[in-house]
Design a protein around this motif. Sequence first.
Motif, PDB file in Angstrom:
ATOM      1  N   LYS A  30       0.850  -1.226   0.137  1.00 32.08           N
ATOM      2  CA  LYS A  30       0.000   0.237   0.010  1.00 32.08           C
ATOM      3  C   LYS A  30       0.826   1.190   0.031  1.00 32.08           C
ATOM      4  O   LYS A  30       0.463   2.115  -0.653  1.00 32.08           O
ATOM      5  N   LEU A  31       1.752   1.301   0.904  1.00 35.87           N
ATOM      6  CA  LEU A  31       2.826   2.372   0.998  1.00 35.87           C
ATOM      7  C   LEU A  31       3.535   2.478  -0.460  1.00 35.87           C
ATOM      8  O   LEU A  31       3.597   3.580  -0.995  1.00 35.87           O
ATOM      9  N   ALA A  65      -2.468  21.554  16.271  1.00 34.50           N
ATOM     10  CA  ALA A  65      -2.428  20.108  16.005  1.00 34.50           C
ATOM     11  C   ALA A  65      -2.943  19.707  14.943  1.00 34.50           C
ATOM     12  O   ALA A  65      -3.617  20.308  14.316  1.00 34.50           O
ATOM     13  N   ILE A  66      -2.463  18.306  14.639  1.00 34.91           N
ATOM     14  CA  ILE A  66      -2.559  17.748  13.302  1.00 34.91           C
ATOM     15  C   ILE A  66      -3.137  16.465  13.799  1.00 34.91           C
ATOM     16  O   ILE A  66      -2.394  15.801  14.349  1.00 34.91           O
ATOM     17  N   ALA A  67      -4.327  16.115  13.466  1.00 32.45           N
ATOM     18  CA  ALA A  67      -4.769  14.636  13.461  1.00 32.45           C
ATOM     19  C   ALA A  67      -5.223  14.137  12.135  1.00 32.45           C
ATOM     20  O   ALA A  67      -6.012  14.651  11.415  1.00 32.45           O
ATOM     21  N   LEU A  71      -0.667   8.358   6.475  1.00 35.28           N
ATOM     22  CA  LEU A  71       0.266   7.877   6.881  1.00 35.28           C
ATOM     23  C   LEU A  71       1.255   8.819   6.975  1.00 35.28           C
ATOM     24  O   LEU A  71       1.522   9.732   6.249  1.00 35.28           O
ATOM     25  N   LYS A  72       2.246   9.003   7.992  1.00 37.10           N
ATOM     26  CA  LYS A  72       3.031  10.075   8.330  1.00 37.10           C
ATOM     27  C   LYS A  72       4.105  10.143   7.036  1.00 37.10           C
ATOM     28  O   LYS A  72       4.480  11.075   6.606  1.00 37.10           O
ATOM     29  N   GLU A  73       4.566   9.046   6.536  1.00 42.99           N
ATOM     30  CA  GLU A  73       5.660   8.988   5.427  1.00 42.99           C
ATOM     31  C   GLU A  73       5.080   9.620   4.103  1.00 42.99           C
ATOM     32  O   GLU A  73       5.563  10.086   3.423  1.00 42.99           O
ATOM     33  N   LEU A  74       3.512   9.726   4.131  1.00 41.80           N
ATOM     34  CA  LEU A  74       2.962  10.439   2.876  1.00 41.80           C
ATOM     35  C   LEU A  74       2.292  11.822   3.270  1.00 41.80           C
ATOM     36  O   LEU A  74       2.548  12.851   2.487  1.00 41.80           O
ATOM     37  N   VAL A  75       2.089  12.285   4.718  1.00 41.85           N
ATOM     38  CA  VAL A  75       1.337  13.558   5.043  1.00 41.85           C
ATOM     39  C   VAL A  75       2.621  14.497   5.200  1.00 41.85           C
ATOM     40  O   VAL A  75       2.530  15.640   4.700  1.00 41.85           O
ATOM     41  N   VAL A  76       3.656  14.122   6.025  1.00 44.82           N
ATOM     42  CA  VAL A  76       4.821  14.993   6.052  1.00 44.82           C
ATOM     43  C   VAL A  76       5.238  15.595   4.717  1.00 44.82           C
ATOM     44  O   VAL A  76       5.350  16.714   4.732  1.00 44.82           O
ATOM     45  N   PRO A  77       5.819  14.885   3.725  1.00 44.20           N
ATOM     46  CA  PRO A  77       6.057  15.531   2.408  1.00 44.20           C
ATOM     47  C   PRO A  77       5.051  16.662   1.928  1.00 44.20           C
ATOM     48  O   PRO A  77       5.481  17.397   1.340  1.00 44.20           O
ATOM     49  N   GLU A  91       5.418  16.693  17.970  1.00 46.40           N
ATOM     50  CA  GLU A  91       4.894  16.197  19.223  1.00 46.40           C
ATOM     51  C   GLU A  91       3.218  16.496  19.125  1.00 46.40           C
ATOM     52  O   GLU A  91       2.124  15.859  19.819  1.00 46.40           O
ATOM     53  N   HIS A  92       2.530  17.491  18.418  1.00 48.19           N
ATOM     54  CA  HIS A  92       1.331  17.545  18.122  1.00 48.19           C
ATOM     55  C   HIS A  92       0.734  17.146  16.932  1.00 48.19           C
ATOM     56  O   HIS A  92      -0.212  17.740  16.335  1.00 48.19           O
ATOM     57  N   MET A  93       1.480  15.887  16.116  1.00 43.57           N
ATOM     58  CA  MET A  93       1.071  15.400  15.012  1.00 43.57           C
ATOM     59  C   MET A  93       0.645  13.905  15.417  1.00 43.57           C
ATOM     60  O   MET A  93       1.352  13.458  15.930  1.00 43.57           O
ATOM     61  N   VAL A  94      -0.571  13.856  15.114  1.00 40.99           N
ATOM     62  CA  VAL A  94      -1.056  12.372  15.042  1.00 40.99           C
ATOM     63  C   VAL A  94      -1.308  11.769  13.943  1.00 40.99           C
ATOM     64  O   VAL A  94      -2.393  12.366  13.085  1.00 40.99           O
ATOM     65  N   PHE A  95      -0.798  10.564  13.627  1.00 41.75           N
ATOM     66  CA  PHE A  95      -0.934   9.905  12.318  1.00 41.75           C
ATOM     67  C   PHE A  95      -1.741   8.360  12.669  1.00 41.75           C
ATOM     68  O   PHE A  95      -1.705   8.148  13.710  1.00 41.75           O
TER      69      PHE A  95
END
Length: 113
Positions: A30-31, A65-67, A71-77, A91-95
């Motif tokens: 999927k990733l 904050a972000i919820a 997936l972190k690997e896709l959202v952060v970019p 520390e205020h990001m929830v994936f």
Amino acid sequence: PLSDIVRFLHMKQKGVQPTDEYIASFLKAKLEAHEKIQAERPHPPPIDCVVKLAREFLSRGVPMAIATSGLKELVVPHLQHGGVLDLVSPEHMVFASDVKQVAVSLGCGHACN
């Protein structure tokens, strides 16, 4: 987490529990599929009015904050490309992978854990 959703859907559709190896392989595929799609498409643009509002609130000292179910690997970019990663500290990001238990909706108003 996504692994719970995969396990639930596999059981519902196939009638047997998937192995941990199957789930790991599925999530890896999927990733990889998402990364391939992302390589072929541009990042989604930030929504200007939302960014403006977030920056205004941040300047007033309102914490951000972000919820996301992403997936972190896709959202952060995406956040980096949109120039908005600085709005929220890590520390205020929830994936999706940060959630330890998920209630999977059956579409009938009930949930399964």
